[in-house]
Design a protein around this motif. Structure first.
Motif, PDB file in Angstrom:
ATOM      1  N   SER A 155       0.833  -1.187   0.000  1.00  8.07           N
ATOM      2  CA  SER A 155       0.000   0.000   0.000  1.00  8.07           C
ATOM      3  C   SER A 155       0.880   1.253   0.000  1.00  8.07           C
ATOM      4  O   SER A 155       2.104   1.169   0.065  1.00  8.07           O
ATOM      5  CB  SER A 155      -0.931  -0.014   1.219  1.00  8.07           C
ATOM      6  OG  SER A 155      -1.858  -1.085   1.121  1.00  8.07           O
ATOM      7  N   LEU A 199      -8.589   4.114  -5.771  1.00 11.45           N
ATOM      8  CA  LEU A 199      -7.533   3.153  -5.426  1.00 11.45           C
ATOM      9  C   LEU A 199      -6.935   2.515  -6.675  1.00 11.45           C
ATOM     10  O   LEU A 199      -5.758   2.136  -6.675  1.00 11.45           O
ATOM     11  CB  LEU A 199      -8.083   2.072  -4.500  1.00 11.45           C
ATOM     12  CG  LEU A 199      -8.391   2.481  -3.062  1.00 11.45           C
ATOM     13  CD1 LEU A 199      -8.708   1.244  -2.231  1.00 11.45           C
ATOM     14  CD2 LEU A 199      -7.251   3.260  -2.436  1.00 11.45           C
ATOM     15  N   SER A 216      -9.237   7.246  -2.156  1.00 11.52           N
ATOM     16  CA  SER A 216      -8.360   7.431  -1.003  1.00 11.52           C
ATOM     17  C   SER A 216      -8.603   8.808  -0.404  1.00 11.52           C
ATOM     18  O   SER A 216      -8.638   9.811  -1.123  1.00 11.52           O
ATOM     19  CB  SER A 216      -6.898   7.308  -1.430  1.00 11.52           C
ATOM     20  OG  SER A 216      -6.042   7.830  -0.426  1.00 11.52           O
ATOM     21  N   SER A 250      -2.836   5.178   1.935  1.00 16.05           N
ATOM     22  CA  SER A 250      -3.850   4.607   1.048  1.00 16.05           C
ATOM     23  C   SER A 250      -3.715   3.094   1.109  1.00 16.05           C
ATOM     24  O   SER A 250      -2.816   2.509   0.496  1.00 16.05           O
ATOM     25  CB  SER A 250      -3.661   5.100  -0.390  1.00 16.05           C
ATOM     26  OG  SER A 250      -3.877   6.483  -0.499  1.00 16.05           O
ATOM     27  N   GLN A 275     -10.641   6.014   6.174  1.00 16.14           N
ATOM     28  CA  GLN A 275      -9.977   5.286   5.108  1.00 16.14           C
ATOM     29  C   GLN A 275     -10.423   5.683   3.706  1.00 16.14           C
ATOM     30  O   GLN A 275      -9.620   6.104   2.895  1.00 16.14           O
ATOM     31  CB  GLN A 275     -10.190   3.764   5.301  1.00 16.14           C
ATOM     32  CG  GLN A 275      -9.390   3.190   6.461  1.00 16.14           C
ATOM     33  CD  GLN A 275      -9.633   1.707   6.612  1.00 16.14           C
ATOM     34  OE1 GLN A 275     -10.353   1.286   7.495  1.00 16.14           O
ATOM     35  NE2 GLN A 275      -9.046   0.904   5.753  1.00 16.14           N
ATOM     36  N   TYR A 276     -11.713   5.533   3.403  1.00 18.04           N
ATOM     37  CA  TYR A 276     -12.164   5.664   2.027  1.00 18.04           C
ATOM     38  C   TYR A 276     -13.451   6.476   1.955  1.00 18.04           C
ATOM     39  O   TYR A 276     -14.170   6.634   2.931  1.00 18.04           O
ATOM     40  CB  TYR A 276     -12.456   4.287   1.406  1.00 18.04           C
ATOM     41  CG  TYR A 276     -11.420   3.239   1.659  1.00 18.04           C
ATOM     42  CD1 TYR A 276     -10.194   3.274   0.996  1.00 18.04           C
ATOM     43  CD2 TYR A 276     -11.667   2.193   2.545  1.00 18.04           C
ATOM     44  CE1 TYR A 276      -9.238   2.301   1.216  1.00 18.04           C
ATOM     45  CE2 TYR A 276     -10.715   1.208   2.767  1.00 18.04           C
ATOM     46  CZ  TYR A 276      -9.500   1.271   2.101  1.00 18.04           C
ATOM     47  OH  TYR A 276      -8.554   0.302   2.329  1.00 18.04           O
TER      48      TYR A 276
END
Length: 261
Positions: A20, A60, A53, A29, A248-249
């Protein structure tokens, strides 16, 4: 005293993927592993072109050297869960419980070298990549969906609907749920320049024997050690990292016609 278990998660070279991405400023990310099981439906939060991200707002898929159309997006530290299986089929010991801590490590490479992350050894030797503690879950409950059924699990913890195991056909995993957190910046778990030895921080957290065992096991899984969240926080701060809320996302607007999640 609370106990901790360390698991390696997200994409790495052993599962056909890559490390990552570690951005400037310590944002990460995290690239999930490819999903290989048959699924009832593939929602947006399992698609790399839909997941953005929060470090860069790029999908991603931008960082993926080897594209996979469906991702096994688990753990979800922002949602506070990890779904897996009891050992020996999986990596979860039945002795874990409320008050314990699940820590996660992942292979990370600096952003400028992300395209080379499928073969990270030379990058590790140059100090551009390594294995890092990226976050964890302070456990509040562990549910076995084989016993409770998905309906009861979702009634108690609705965000388990984000688990890829929920979308698989006939899958009944164990769900570890609680308060997710991340290290900012991530805390180095492997010694600088090598993947064969633990870092000073790992030794301070786990003890020398458990940390060396984790390294010998390619950082896949540690043994359970007596380690509470307070000591985790203290060691992290000593090495220049802090524990923060996990983020995170975000799902893009045009993802299956849905709003962002």
């Amino acid at each position: 005293m609370a106990r901790s278990l360390v698991l390696r998660a997200w994409s790495d070279t052993s599962n056909g993927g890559q490390y990552s991405v570690l951005h400037q400023g310590g944002c990460v990310s995290l690239i999930p592993i490819p999903e290989t099981s048959s699924m009832r439906r593939v929602p947006c939060f399992l698609r790399p072109r839909c997941l953005l991200s929060l470090c860069s707002l790029r999908p991603l898929s931008f960082y993926m050297a080897r594209y996979s159309p469906v991702l096994h997006n688990d753990p979800r530290l922002d949602k506070g869960f990890y779904t897996g299986y009891w050992a020996p089929r999986g990596r979860l010991p039945r002795s874990l419980g409320r008050g314990d801590v699940l820590l996660f490590v992942a292979g990370l490479v600096q952003e400028d070298y992300a395209g080379l992350a499928t073969r990270p050894r030379k990058l590790v030797e140059r100090g551009l990549a390594g294995i890092y503690f990226v976050g964890g879950i302070a456990i509040e409950e562990i549910l076995d969906t084989r016993s409770t059924g998905w309906g009861e699990a979702l009634r108690r913890w609705p965000w388990l609907a984000y688990s890829p195991h929920y979308w698989r056909r006939g899958d009944t995993p164990v769900a570890v749920v609680g308060q997710g957190f991340m290290f900012r910046p991530p805390l180095l778990a492997s010694a600088p320049g090598t993947l064969r030895a633990p870092s000073e921080a790992a030794i301070e957290l786990l003890g020398a024997d458990a940390a060396r065992g984790l390294a010998r096991n390619h950082f896949r899984r540690s043994r359970i050690v007596e380690l509470g969240l307070g000591l985790v926080r203290a060691v992290a701060e000593k090495h220049g990292s802090v524990i923060t809320r996990a983020r995170q996302y975000v799902c893009s607007h045009n993802c299956l016609g849905r709003k962002p999640i």
